[in-house]
Design a protein around this motif. Sequence first.
Motif, PDB file in Angstrom:
ATOM      1  N   LYS A  66      -2.506   6.730   4.062  1.00 46.45           N
ATOM      2  CA  LYS A  66      -2.688   5.557   3.195  1.00 46.45           C
ATOM      3  C   LYS A  66      -3.390   5.979   1.902  1.00 46.45           C
ATOM      4  CE  LYS A  66      -1.903   1.605   5.994  1.00 46.45           C
ATOM      5  NZ  LYS A  66      -2.603   0.982   7.131  1.00 46.45           N
ATOM      6  N   GLY A  73      -0.136   7.857  13.037  1.00 41.77           N
ATOM      7  CA  GLY A  73      -0.563   6.839  12.070  1.00 41.77           C
ATOM      8  C   GLY A  73      -1.689   6.011  12.640  1.00 41.77           C
ATOM      9  N   GLY A  74      -2.053   4.974  11.900  1.00 36.41           N
ATOM     10  CA  GLY A  74      -3.187   4.142  12.280  1.00 36.41           C
ATOM     11  C   GLY A  74      -2.968   3.420  13.603  1.00 36.41           C
ATOM     12  N   THR A  75      -1.741   3.009  13.865  1.00 36.16           N
ATOM     13  CA  THR A  75      -1.481   2.263  15.094  1.00 36.16           C
ATOM     14  C   THR A  75      -1.733   3.142  16.315  1.00 36.16           C
ATOM     15  OG1 THR A  75       0.176   0.994  13.897  1.00 36.16           O
ATOM     16  CG2 THR A  75       0.229   0.853  16.295  1.00 36.16           C
ATOM     17  N   MET A 129       0.835  -1.216   0.000  1.00 30.93           N
ATOM     18  CA  MET A 129       0.000   0.000   0.000  1.00 30.93           C
ATOM     19  C   MET A 129       0.856   1.246   0.000  1.00 30.93           C
ATOM     20  SD  MET A 129      -2.607  -0.511   3.059  1.00 30.93           S
ATOM     21  CE  MET A 129      -3.700  -1.907   3.144  1.00 30.93           C
ATOM     22  N   THR A 168     -13.258  -4.080  11.069  1.00 29.58           N
ATOM     23  CA  THR A 168     -12.265  -3.574  10.126  1.00 29.58           C
ATOM     24  C   THR A 168     -12.954  -3.288   8.794  1.00 29.58           C
ATOM     25  OG1 THR A 168     -10.615  -4.956  11.218  1.00 29.58           O
ATOM     26  CG2 THR A 168     -10.006  -4.000   9.085  1.00 29.58           C
ATOM     27  N   ASP A 222     -11.963   0.199  12.531  1.00 27.97           N
ATOM     28  CA  ASP A 222     -10.604   0.429  12.045  1.00 27.97           C
ATOM     29  C   ASP A 222     -10.678   0.545  10.522  1.00 27.97           C
ATOM     30  OD1 ASP A 222      -8.007   0.547  11.312  1.00 27.97           O
ATOM     31  OD2 ASP A 222      -7.395  -1.372  12.199  1.00 27.97           O
ATOM     32  N   GLY A 281     -11.935  -2.650   5.468  1.00 26.67           N
ATOM     33  CA  GLY A 281     -10.767  -2.735   4.615  1.00 26.67           C
ATOM     34  C   GLY A 281      -9.619  -3.382   5.373  1.00 26.67           C
ATOM     35  N   ALA A 330      -8.402   2.370   8.812  1.00 19.28           N
ATOM     36  CA  ALA A 330      -7.119   3.036   8.543  1.00 19.28           C
ATOM     37  C   ALA A 330      -6.838   3.047   7.045  1.00 19.28           C
ATOM     38  CB  ALA A 330      -5.989   2.334   9.300  1.00 19.28           C
ATOM     39  N   TYR A 331      -6.949   1.872   6.431  1.00 19.02           N
ATOM     40  CA  TYR A 331      -6.724   1.802   4.980  1.00 19.02           C
ATOM     41  C   TYR A 331      -8.011   2.123   4.206  1.00 19.02           C
ATOM     42  CZ  TYR A 331      -7.559  -1.152   0.869  1.00 19.02           C
ATOM     43  OH  TYR A 331      -8.027  -1.658  -0.309  1.00 19.02           O
ATOM     44  N   HIS A 339      -5.995  -5.874  11.874  1.00 24.34           N
ATOM     45  CA  HIS A 339      -4.571  -5.538  11.885  1.00 24.34           C
ATOM     46  C   HIS A 339      -3.900  -6.143  13.130  1.00 24.34           C
ATOM     47  CE1 HIS A 339      -0.956  -2.951  11.536  1.00 24.34           C
ATOM     48  NE2 HIS A 339      -1.273  -3.002  10.256  1.00 24.34           N
TER      49      HIS A 339
HETATM   50  C1  PLP Z   1      -2.195   0.174   8.031  1.00 22.51           C
HETATM   51  C2  PLP Z   1      -3.217  -0.264   8.978  1.00 22.51           C
HETATM   52  C3  PLP Z   1      -3.063  -0.056  10.345  1.00 22.51           C
HETATM   53  C4  PLP Z   1      -1.805   0.507  10.937  1.00 22.51           C
HETATM   54  O1  PLP Z   1      -1.646   1.835  10.534  1.00 22.51           O
HETATM   55  P1  PLP Z   1      -0.202   2.534  10.508  1.00 22.51           P
HETATM   56  O2  PLP Z   1      -0.526   3.859   9.926  1.00 22.51           O
HETATM   57  O3  PLP Z   1       0.666   1.698   9.615  1.00 22.51           O
HETATM   58  O4  PLP Z   1       0.311   2.594  11.885  1.00 22.51           O
HETATM   59  C5  PLP Z   1      -4.094  -0.436  11.185  1.00 22.51           C
HETATM   60  N1  PLP Z   1      -5.207  -1.003  10.693  1.00 22.51           N
HETATM   61  C6  PLP Z   1      -5.391  -1.214   9.366  1.00 22.51           C
HETATM   62  C7  PLP Z   1      -6.663  -1.841   8.890  1.00 22.51           C
HETATM   63  C8  PLP Z   1      -4.391  -0.863   8.462  1.00 22.51           C
HETATM   64  O5  PLP Z   1      -4.551  -1.099   7.155  1.00 22.51           O
END
Ligand code: PLP
Length: 449
Positions: free
Chosen positions: A258, A120-122, A62, A193, A222, A195, A224-225, A148
């Motif tokens: 992302k 970021g997502g984490t 990604m 989640t 979640d 995605g 994130a993506y 994730h």
């Molecule tokens: C990428 C991702 C994360 C982690 O995000 P980072 O920005 O890499 O820390 C968490 N959950 C999902 C679904 C992701 O795709």
Amino acid sequence: MFEKKSLAFLEGWVDGLEKIGSGLPDFTPEADLEGIRKVMALVVERMRDNLPYAHPLYVGQMLKPPHPVARLAYTLSLSLNPNNHSLEVGRASSEMEKEAVAHLAQLFGWETHLGHLCGGGTLANLEALWISSQVKSGRKILASSQAHYTHERLCHVLGIPFQKVDCNSRGQMDLDALKKALDQGNVGTVVATLGTTQLGAVDPLNELLTLKASMDIRIHADAAYGGYFTLCENLRSETRAAYESLRGVDSIVVDPHKHGLQPYGCGCVLFHDPTVVQFYKHDSPYTYFSSSDLHLGEIGLECSRPGASAVALWATQQLMPCIPGGQFAQDLSQSRKTALELFNKLKTDDRFLTTLEPELDILVWGPRANSAERISRLSKRIYDLAAKNGLHLALTQMPSSKLQAQWKEVAWDQEFVTLLRSCFLKSEHLDWLDEIWNRLSTAVEQAVL
Ligand SMILES: *Cc1c(COP(=O)(O)O)cnc(C)c1O
């Protein structure tokens, strides 16, 4: 491979910022240009040791370059290097962050929200899970086996009991497995989640909300993506229904770094109920005296944060607002179209084995062979040979148990099978699909020789 024309205007915009210092005695820092030149030559040389992530023939992980306006806005704001921890040290960029985050909340149909950008997502998920543990103290967090990997780790860090829920063959949280886990009791939060990172699978959020209606649980999404795909125009109807349900969850994570065209270091956490701000309460002896407005450092776990990230996101949203039918939405639809078109080509070609139709823009497939061991070996060879031909794919592993029902002629001599995976995050991939196909075909021919 890179957009360079817009870089020529940077100096003029830095000049525009000089106004901030008007009325002050002249101060012009000098730079060791000779030294910088030498070091930058080394940097260029070192940085060449990378794959061509920005090229449409890079269809591996990604990755995509930030939008030129994000790169410029980020770079410009580094002249000041604002810190979005507090209004005193990042006034304009904090306001821009609030606007950018409100735009994201609007994207999900929220009229109220509390939220901010983060690394970021984490980190965004850490905050969402932490708030969950505050609201539903001592109770379990559930996430699917395709969620994730950091959710389990974050729960460990936070000291929250965590339980995995099995997935169906589409990679979505299995509803029967979820109901069983809920029946065991003491569940505080379910992570949906939207995605998944491996397959782009979307959990059936609408069904989860139906369960929530009769239970005292929180739902954290979640995304994130996948979050931005709520704008995508060509989703399957079940996927669309999941996205429509986002407005009913308690918290959402989306990563502008992302699919949102941003440089790394830009995640976002959103809470639907702004009163969760009470959990962030703390006393800082030195930072919050400049105004009575809420400082971003008072609603986040981190202290210092790059104002540049907010400036870049704000600028990108001005140019490419997250609105239905806009250019940004069309680009997402094009990414999904690319994954679908390649899927259809693979499905009708007997050299390949396909999994289920991609829900978003991630596609997983394999070379046809009669055993899991042979599929795995061939996948790795195709991956290497394609890279030599300038086509950059990724590899992934799937549990054999999830594919047995679909790939009946395969002997399952291994617990896991290695497959090929592609992420079509760049809208330009669609124009390159024939080229991608030709290079893939060549790699397959070479691999079976
Ligand atoms: C990428 C991702 C994360 C982690 O995000 P980072 O920005 O890499 O820390 C968490 N959950 C999902 C679904 C992701 O795709």
